[in-house]
Design an enzyme around this catalytic site. Structure first.
Site, PDB file in Angstrom:
ATOM      1  N   ASP A 204      56.076  45.550  36.322  1.00 15.07           N
ATOM      2  CA  ASP A 204      54.752  44.950  36.202  1.00 15.07           C
ATOM      3  C   ASP A 204      54.719  44.432  34.779  1.00 15.07           C
ATOM      4  OD1 ASP A 204      52.084  44.499  35.499  1.00 15.07           O
ATOM      5  OD2 ASP A 204      51.380  45.850  37.065  1.00 15.07           O
ATOM      6  N   HIS A 205      54.869  43.116  34.613  1.00  9.03           N
ATOM      7  CA  HIS A 205      55.121  42.621  33.255  1.00  9.03           C
ATOM      8  C   HIS A 205      53.963  42.888  32.297  1.00  9.03           C
ATOM      9  CE1 HIS A 205      52.892  38.962  34.426  1.00  9.03           C
ATOM     10  NE2 HIS A 205      52.798  38.696  33.150  1.00  9.03           N
ATOM     11  N   LYS A 209      53.538  44.038  27.772  1.00 11.72           N
ATOM     12  CA  LYS A 209      52.807  43.286  26.741  1.00 11.72           C
ATOM     13  C   LYS A 209      52.459  44.224  25.595  1.00 11.72           C
ATOM     14  CE  LYS A 209      50.660  39.888  29.841  1.00 11.72           C
ATOM     15  NZ  LYS A 209      50.914  38.526  29.406  1.00 11.72           N
ATOM     16  N   GLU A 243      42.354  32.758  34.356  1.00 11.84           N
ATOM     17  CA  GLU A 243      43.398  31.748  34.128  1.00 11.84           C
ATOM     18  C   GLU A 243      42.821  30.358  34.380  1.00 11.84           C
ATOM     19  OE1 GLU A 243      47.571  33.071  35.354  1.00 11.84           O
ATOM     20  OE2 GLU A 243      46.297  33.839  36.943  1.00 11.84           O
ATOM     21  N   HIS A 268      48.588  44.341  37.966  1.00 13.53           N
ATOM     22  CA  HIS A 268      48.225  44.203  36.551  1.00 13.53           C
ATOM     23  C   HIS A 268      46.863  44.820  36.231  1.00 13.53           C
ATOM     24  CE1 HIS A 268      51.551  41.561  36.819  1.00 13.53           C
ATOM     25  NE2 HIS A 268      50.902  40.442  37.084  1.00 13.53           N
TER      26      HIS A 268
HETATM   27  C1  BG6 Z   1      51.818  36.959  37.651  1.00 17.61           C
HETATM   28  C2  BG6 Z   1      51.038  36.322  38.776  1.00 17.61           C
HETATM   29  O1  BG6 Z   1      52.199  38.266  37.988  1.00 17.61           O
HETATM   30  O2  BG6 Z   1      51.003  37.001  36.486  1.00 17.61           O
HETATM   31  C3  BG6 Z   1      50.581  34.934  38.386  1.00 17.61           C
HETATM   32  O3  BG6 Z   1      51.859  36.256  39.934  1.00 17.61           O
HETATM   33  C4  BG6 Z   1      49.820  34.969  37.082  1.00 17.61           C
HETATM   34  O4  BG6 Z   1      49.760  34.369  39.400  1.00 17.61           O
HETATM   35  C5  BG6 Z   1      50.617  35.724  36.022  1.00 17.61           C
HETATM   36  O5  BG6 Z   1      49.613  33.629  36.672  1.00 17.61           O
HETATM   37  C6  BG6 Z   1      49.785  35.925  34.779  1.00 17.61           C
HETATM   38  O6  BG6 Z   1      50.602  36.461  33.766  1.00 17.61           O
HETATM   39  P1  BG6 Z   1      50.262  36.225  32.238  1.00 17.61           P
HETATM   40  O7  BG6 Z   1      51.304  37.011  31.515  1.00 17.61           O
HETATM   41  O8  BG6 Z   1      50.355  34.750  31.996  1.00 17.61           O
HETATM   42  O9  BG6 Z   1      48.868  36.740  32.039  1.00 17.61           O
END
Ligand code: BG6
Length: 530
Positions: A204-205, A209, A243, A268
């Site tokens: 989960d990226h 962060k 976004e 997230h």
């Molecule tokens: C991803 C989603 O996991 O996270 C995308 O699939 C989203 O839809 C993105 O745009 C948002 O990541 P960040 O790091 O730009 O907030």
């Protein structure tokens, strides 16, 4: 009136980075190597890690996907993409860079035994040439329907080492891990049939962060805020991930099957919620932190259909105009890949309760959406207003100009952009009369620290190479998150079809979101003003 009070830079020299190098020589195999994630995030992350000395002297990267490419073509494509990135040491980027020399490509099919046999033969040959011992990190950056298949094929081709082997095999699985509780469980069964839990890295990226990791630093590294983080002092917590992007012409087909709740909330946003609400872990190791996060997820009671109707709001954006470029943009239903009559939400807001001693009765307000006014992620903790309207006591006198209680204090953890933290408080405006104004104490990472913040994927790739799964999600976390989210998905299936599209692009989202606040003191923070 809003005034800002700047925080001083930290005094004294900044500590040196600890030596957390990935020491074992390795082979990284990227499935879905010709895709976006690989070129935009993974290869740049490796490039930065290598430049900063975090990678061992010997390693290889093998890209795997269907597109027929030679090693040279793949390297050229990655080099061209790296050139478009903001690099802090651009002079190091040449075709001779160690990473580019270590980069290979092997075309094949995700669901074909022969492709895996050939891939294994190719990797063994490379490992012999490069004197690599056979440690393997497999990165599954593919459509979710291939996760279980690839893991099975890896096993059948003898590409997974057992726990008693001298070398290791680990598998990073991208999101979404399942599409509901049932499919997540089925996927878990399929991957744990051939892998131990400690070989599985569910990514989960957001957890990589810098500012997300700092939530724990802020809460448990200071003694003045944590005592206030509970139902006695907190009025409400708002978590926003907004976004401006839409489907960008290429994401519609995936997104239409997922929607905002699966794409952003299940992973997230629930992770942000856990880090904000969890109890202090007994140590900072992965098990203790993940144990505490699971407790928060378990305290989210699945919603009944009536609760889903009352406490969630969905939206889809209408066509409009991008205020920055003045170009017309499509509404969600017209986006490429979106099915006609789709009821997939490009926006969702919800009001949650964490049913535990610390948070009982505090509304947690979550919202996320595409095509909103600004790209911003933040956690805003709003405290209860002062109990006494002391400054209003002299209302009859011309000495005091205040007719209402001071505003609540709000603590905002800014995840992105303008990474930092701010605290609002009331302050007497200079003058002979009494008038209170809201001012802000602001901390900005960019001002306080000079060094570059590593990207999320750098941190997470390095951790996986080092065998540290603390910032990856455990199977019981995924399960508990899906249990809660699936109750909402089931509720939506029962409820009448929403009237979509229902929000104009580049605004704050559907008006209807305000009804979630009824009976609370909370107000949605304006996305444009964040
Ligand atoms: C991803 C989603 O996991 O996270 C995308 O699939 C989203 O839809 C993105 O745009 C948002 O990541 P960040 O790091 O730009 O907030």
């Amino acid at each position: 009136m809003k005034t800002s009070v700047q925080i001083q830079k930290p005094s004294g020299p900044l500590p040196e980075e600890p030596a957390m190098q990935a020491r074992d020589p390795f082979t990284l195999v990227i499935f879905g190597a010709s895709g976006d994630l690989s070129k935009r995030k993974l290869i740049p992350a490796l490039y930065h890690l290598d430049n900063a000395g975090y990678l061992p002297d010997r390693y290889a990267v093998v890209g795997f996907s269907r597109t027929p490419l030679s090693d040279a073509q793949y390297r050229d494509a990655m080099l061209a993409d790296l050139k478009t990135q903001k690099l802090n040491e651009p002079e190091k980027l040449t075709a001779q860079h160690k990473l580019l020399q270590a980069l290979h490509y092997h075309p094949g099919n995700n669901d074909e035994a022969d492709s895996f046999k050939r891939l294994e033969a190719r990797i063994r040959e490379l490992e012999r040439e490069r004197k690599l011992p056979g440690n393997r990190l497999y990165y599954l950056s593919v459509a979710p329907e291939f996760f279980a298949t690839i893991v099975r094929r890896l096993h059948e081709a003898g590409m997974i080492r057992g726990k008693n082997d001298a070398t290791w095999s680990r598998v990073i699985i991208e999101k979404p891990f399942g599409t509901d509780l049932q499919s997540a469980r089925a996927l878990n069964i399929a991957v744990t049939a051939v892998l131990d839990e400690n070989q599985i890295y569910r990514i989960d990226h957001y957890l990589g962060k810098e500012t997300v990791q700092n939530i724990l630093g802020f809460r448990f590294g200071n003694s003045i805020f944590e005592p206030l983080f509970n139902q006695k002092y907190v009025d409400n917590v708002q978590i926003t991930v907004a976004e401006t992007l839409g489907m960008e012409g290429r994401r519609g087909a995936y997104y239409d099957g997922a929607g905002a709740i699966r794409d952003m909330v299940q992973n997230h946003m629930l992770q942000l919620l856990c880090l904000t609400a969890m109890e202090p872990p007994s140590t900072l190791d992965g098990t203790s932190i993940r144990d505490e996060k699971v407790k928060v997820l378990r305290a989210l009671e699945p919603m009944s259909v009536d609760e889903v109707a009352a406490y969630t709001v969905r939206g889809q954006y209408t066509p409009g105009q991008d205020p920055a470029t003045r170009q017309a943009i499509k509404g969600y239903p017209e986006e490429e890949g979106v099915k006609p009559g789709s009821v997939t939400e490009s926006y969702v807001a919800m009001r949650l309760q964490i049913e535990n001693w610390r948070w009982a009765g505090v509304p947690f307000l979550l919202r996320t959406g595409k095509r909103l006014k600004k790209r911003v992620s933040e956690i805003a903790v709003t405290f209860k207003r002062p109990p006494l309207h002391l400054f209003g006591k002299n209302q009859q006198s011309d000495y005091c100009l205040i007719s209402d209680r001071p505003k609540s204090n709000t603590l905002v953890l800014r995840i992105q952009p303008d990474e930092g933290i701010s605290l609002s408080f009331a302050c007497k405006q200079p003058g002979l009369q009494i008038q209170l104004n809201e001012v802000h104490m602001d901390f900005f990472y960019g001002q306080a620290f000079q060094q570059r913040s590593p990207e999320a994927y750098e941190r997470l790739l390095l951790d996986a190479l080092r065998g540290d799964a603390s910032l990856f999600t455990r199977s019981d976390e995924v399960d508990s998150a899906w249990k809660f989210i699936t109750s909402i998905l089931n509720g939506w299936k029962e409820l009448p079809k929403p009237k979509f599209p229902n929000y104009a692009p580049f605004g704050d989202g559907p008006e209807e979101a305000h009804r979630l606040l009824s009976g609370t003191q909370a107000q949605w923070r304006s996305i444009g003003a964040m």
